[in-house]
Design a protein around this motif. Sequence first.
Motif, PDB file in Angstrom:
ATOM      1  N   ALA A  43      -3.510  18.965 -11.206  1.00 54.46           N
ATOM      2  CA  ALA A  43      -2.311  18.689 -10.411  1.00 54.46           C
ATOM      3  C   ALA A  43      -1.055  18.941 -11.250  1.00 54.46           C
ATOM      4  CB  ALA A  43      -2.337  17.250  -9.892  1.00 54.46           C
ATOM      5  N   ALA A  44      -1.095  18.571 -12.525  1.00 52.65           N
ATOM      6  CA  ALA A  44       0.046  18.839 -13.410  1.00 52.65           C
ATOM      7  C   ALA A  44       0.263  20.343 -13.554  1.00 52.65           C
ATOM      8  CB  ALA A  44      -0.188  18.189 -14.773  1.00 52.65           C
ATOM      9  N   PHE A  45      -0.835  21.098 -13.721  1.00 54.84           N
ATOM     10  CA  PHE A  45      -0.726  22.556 -13.818  1.00 54.84           C
ATOM     11  C   PHE A  45      -0.095  23.129 -12.545  1.00 54.84           C
ATOM     12  CE2 PHE A  45      -2.744  26.464 -12.262  1.00 54.84           C
ATOM     13  CZ  PHE A  45      -2.148  27.378 -13.128  1.00 54.84           C
ATOM     14  N   VAL A  46      -0.581  22.711 -11.389  1.00 55.04           N
ATOM     15  CA  VAL A  46      -0.061  23.236 -10.118  1.00 55.04           C
ATOM     16  C   VAL A  46       1.405  22.845  -9.951  1.00 55.04           C
ATOM     17  CG1 VAL A  46      -0.263  23.100  -7.596  1.00 55.04           C
ATOM     18  CG2 VAL A  46      -2.310  23.391  -8.993  1.00 55.04           C
ATOM     19  N   LEU A  47       1.770  21.623 -10.313  1.00 60.81           N
ATOM     20  CA  LEU A  47       3.159  21.190 -10.199  1.00 60.81           C
ATOM     21  C   LEU A  47       4.071  22.025 -11.099  1.00 60.81           C
ATOM     22  CD1 LEU A  47       5.249  19.254  -9.054  1.00 60.81           C
ATOM     23  CD2 LEU A  47       4.688  17.671 -10.900  1.00 60.81           C
ATOM     24  N   ILE A  48       3.664  22.238 -12.330  1.00 60.47           N
ATOM     25  CA  ILE A  48       4.451  23.087 -13.237  1.00 60.47           C
ATOM     26  C   ILE A  48       4.578  24.490 -12.646  1.00 60.47           C
ATOM     27  CG2 ILE A  48       4.426  24.250 -15.492  1.00 60.47           C
ATOM     28  CD1 ILE A  48       3.135  21.586 -16.556  1.00 60.47           C
ATOM     29  N   HIS A  49       3.465  25.003 -12.128  1.00 60.95           N
ATOM     30  CA  HIS A  49       3.482  26.331 -11.514  1.00 60.95           C
ATOM     31  C   HIS A  49       4.498  26.389 -10.365  1.00 60.95           C
ATOM     32  CE1 HIS A  49       2.130  30.145  -9.934  1.00 60.95           C
ATOM     33  NE2 HIS A  49       1.972  29.562  -8.755  1.00 60.95           N
ATOM     34  N   LEU A  50       4.458  25.391  -9.494  1.00 57.15           N
ATOM     35  CA  LEU A  50       5.378  25.381  -8.351  1.00 57.15           C
ATOM     36  C   LEU A  50       6.829  25.235  -8.798  1.00 57.15           C
ATOM     37  CD1 LEU A  50       3.314  23.248  -5.813  1.00 57.15           C
ATOM     38  CD2 LEU A  50       3.691  25.728  -5.772  1.00 57.15           C
ATOM     39  N   LEU A  51       7.072  24.486  -9.868  1.00 54.76           N
ATOM     40  CA  LEU A  51       8.438  24.358 -10.384  1.00 54.76           C
ATOM     41  C   LEU A  51       8.933  25.682 -10.950  1.00 54.76           C
ATOM     42  CD1 LEU A  51       8.238  20.844 -12.064  1.00 54.76           C
ATOM     43  CD2 LEU A  51       9.555  21.480 -10.025  1.00 54.76           C
ATOM     44  N   VAL A  52       8.082  26.372 -11.700  1.00 55.90           N
ATOM     45  CA  VAL A  52       8.464  27.674 -12.254  1.00 55.90           C
ATOM     46  C   VAL A  52       8.693  28.673 -11.120  1.00 55.90           C
ATOM     47  CG1 VAL A  52       7.669  29.641 -13.636  1.00 55.90           C
ATOM     48  CG2 VAL A  52       7.344  27.312 -14.477  1.00 55.90           C
TER      49      VAL A  52
END
Length: 155
Positions: A43-52
């Motif tokens: 979930a942290a990876f996906v959140l970072i991805h969506l922020l980028v």
Amino acid sequence: MGEQAAVTSLWRAWSGLPQLVAHQGAWWTCVLVMGWTGPLSMAAFVLIHLLVMRREAAVELRLVVRSMVIGVLLDSLLAWGGAVSYEGGPLVGLSPLWLVAIWAGFGATLRHSQSLFVRTRWHAIATGAAGGPLAYLGGAKLGALTVHGATGYVA
């Protein structure tokens, strides 16, 4: 450098090796730790991805959600049919949450670090035909699941 150029530069920088490494770290955590820790790391990876990818976050989020839905359906069918047994929980359908998280991360990589493998329909078919069984073989070797016979790998 203008704002658009900066965003494009960040997008390109993230879409290659950094995204691949971050995704693999979360993938390994999902498979080796399971429980809630693995899914939280993904979930942290996906959140970072969506922020980028904030300018294209809606497109990216649709890919993540579609991947999760397809993954839950496929993995639940495999479990229901007796082709595969999964370790860990909690369950979403018949699929463990750690595996649902892996599908979410996979969706986030499709247009980026794994885009080479899905560039055309034939690339995607070949990648799925080879990569799916190899991923399940790897999961079985790590003790995260059991594939019951060749039928499990073919399915």
